[in-house]
Design an enzyme around this catalytic site. Structure first.
Site, short mmCIF file in Angstrom:
data_model
loop_
_atom_site.label_atom_id
_atom_site.label_comp_id
_atom_site.label_asym_id
_atom_site.label_seq_id
_atom_site.Cartn_x
_atom_site.Cartn_y
_atom_site.Cartn_z
N HIS A 48 0.84 -1.19 0.00
CA HIS A 48 0.00 0.00 0.00
C HIS A 48 0.88 1.25 0.00
O HIS A 48 1.98 1.24 0.56
CB HIS A 48 -0.90 0.03 1.23
CG HIS A 48 -1.66 -1.24 1.46
ND1 HIS A 48 -2.56 -1.74 0.55
CD2 HIS A 48 -1.64 -2.13 2.49
CE1 HIS A 48 -3.07 -2.88 1.01
NE2 HIS A 48 -2.53 -3.12 2.19
N HIS A 76 3.40 -7.62 1.47
CA HIS A 76 2.74 -8.53 2.40
C HIS A 76 1.64 -9.30 1.69
O HIS A 76 1.21 -8.94 0.58
CB HIS A 76 2.14 -7.76 3.58
CG HIS A 76 1.09 -6.77 3.19
ND1 HIS A 76 1.41 -5.50 2.73
CD2 HIS A 76 -0.26 -6.84 3.14
CE1 HIS A 76 0.30 -4.84 2.45
NE2 HIS A 76 -0.72 -5.64 2.69
N ARG A 113 -1.42 -4.51 -6.27
CA ARG A 113 -1.23 -5.95 -6.40
C ARG A 113 -0.04 -6.20 -7.33
O ARG A 113 -0.03 -5.73 -8.48
CB ARG A 113 -2.51 -6.57 -6.96
CG ARG A 113 -2.61 -8.06 -6.91
CD ARG A 113 -3.93 -8.54 -7.53
NE ARG A 113 -5.09 -8.01 -6.83
CZ ARG A 113 -6.06 -7.34 -7.42
NH1 ARG A 113 -6.01 -7.07 -8.72
NH2 ARG A 113 -7.09 -6.91 -6.72
#
Length: 323
Positions: A105, A180, A200
């Site tokens: 993110h 992650h 992604r």
């Protein structure tokens, strides 16, 4: 809207995911006819997914309406100055039947620049994990963009990622810029900034029912990576009974662990709302003459104006969150 505040519960917003399973229904008793429920958004002010109040005289109103009416009485003076009529946190339960995509993110600066949004720093608390279930957090070696891109191009990205076997009670801090993924077999609670921005980078080459692969965001992701983060993502904390055990205190939220075995009175000394996520057991919460029951997999918002909360149980585990 009446001018009475009390412990507020919201209708869960359930999200079907390609990797979702049945634990949110079978373990946390979320009601849905939809298959593959991956996420239950418990408290959300994300545009298009605003939570609706489920209890009391304010039932049917949205979190946005609640905040615009009660302002600092709901979230605290300093929070209202900083965030205005935007609730700063997004609270979820997540069930991964299959591995989630490898992702990251953006931080606040990049999210503001690209998306006019908060960044997405988050933490996880593992509620249940199947045997050999894993989380991916960070890399298993010192990393730089050239090495990362080489493995990405050669589809060997998992070789450089850190895989941790996990069990109930394990907790992780995922700041913006850290790679992650939640592994198959993990049911967890997630606390994060109000943002739904995910980059992604690898999705295990899987396809949906129509044979399509999900979109990747590698051009966006490469600038979002922080390859120099220390491996400080595992959260260590005490589990003393009937007191608040600090788990995490970051710029965006504070989380405490409460293992409650006898009725206690909690004073809210913070200029903030409190959120209680019940991760095990069952508890009755009394405040301002209003009583509500919280079972495992349920969440309640305690407005900032309510300074005393009675927690009544013989066996419950809560995550206590404030800003």
């Amino acid at each position: 809207m009446k001018n009475t505040l009390y412990p507020i519960k919201f209708e869960p917003i359930l999200k079907s995911k390609i990797w979702g399973g049945e634990k949110l229904k079978n373990i946390l008793n979320k009601s849905s006819q939809v298959k593959n429920i991956g996420e239950s958004w418990e408290i959300s002010d994300v545009e298009g997914d605003t939570s609706i109040i489920a209890n009391g005289e304010l039932k049917g109103n949205s979190l946005k309406q609640l905040l615009s009416t009660f302002k600092a009485d709901l979230i605290g003076e300093k929070n209202y100055v900083e965030f205005g009529n935007t609730f700063p946190l997004l609270i979820k339960f997540i069930d991964a039947k299959e591995d989630l995509s490898i992702q990251l993110h953006p931080n606040d600066a990049l999210a503001a620049k690209r998306h006019n949004s908060f960044g997405k720093t988050e933490m996880w608390y593992v509620m249940q994990a199947d045997p050999d279930a894993k989380l991916i957090v960070g890399f298993n070696q010192p990393m730089d963009s050239d090495t990362y891109n080489k493995h990405l191009e050669e589809k060997t990205l998992p070789e450089i990622l850190n895989f941790d076997n996990v069990k109930t009670g394990d907790s992780y801090f995922i700041d913006g810029g850290r790679v992650h993924a939640i592994g198959a077999g993990v049911l967890l609670a997630e606390i994060q900034q109000t943002s739904d921005i995910t980059y992604r980078v690898y999705d295990w080459d899987r396809v949906d029912e129509a044979g399509n692969r999900r979109e990747l965001h590698n051009d966006l992701a490469i600038e979002a990576f922080n390859f120099n983060m220390p491996d400080n993502f595992r959260v260590s904390y005490s589990k003393d009974e009937n007191k608040a055990n600090l788990m995490l205190n970051c710029s965006y939220f504070t989380t405490n662990y409460l293992n409650i075995t006898t009725p206690i009175i909690k004073s809210n000394t913070h200029d903030s709302f409190l959120i209680y996520m019940c991760v095990a057991g069952e508890i009755t919460i009394n405040a301002n003459g209003f009583s509500t029951t919280l079972k495992a997999g349920e969440t309640v918002l305690i407005p900032a104006a309510l300074k005393t909360v009675n927690l009544i149980t013989e066996n419950a585990t809560l995550l206590e969150v404030y800003v």
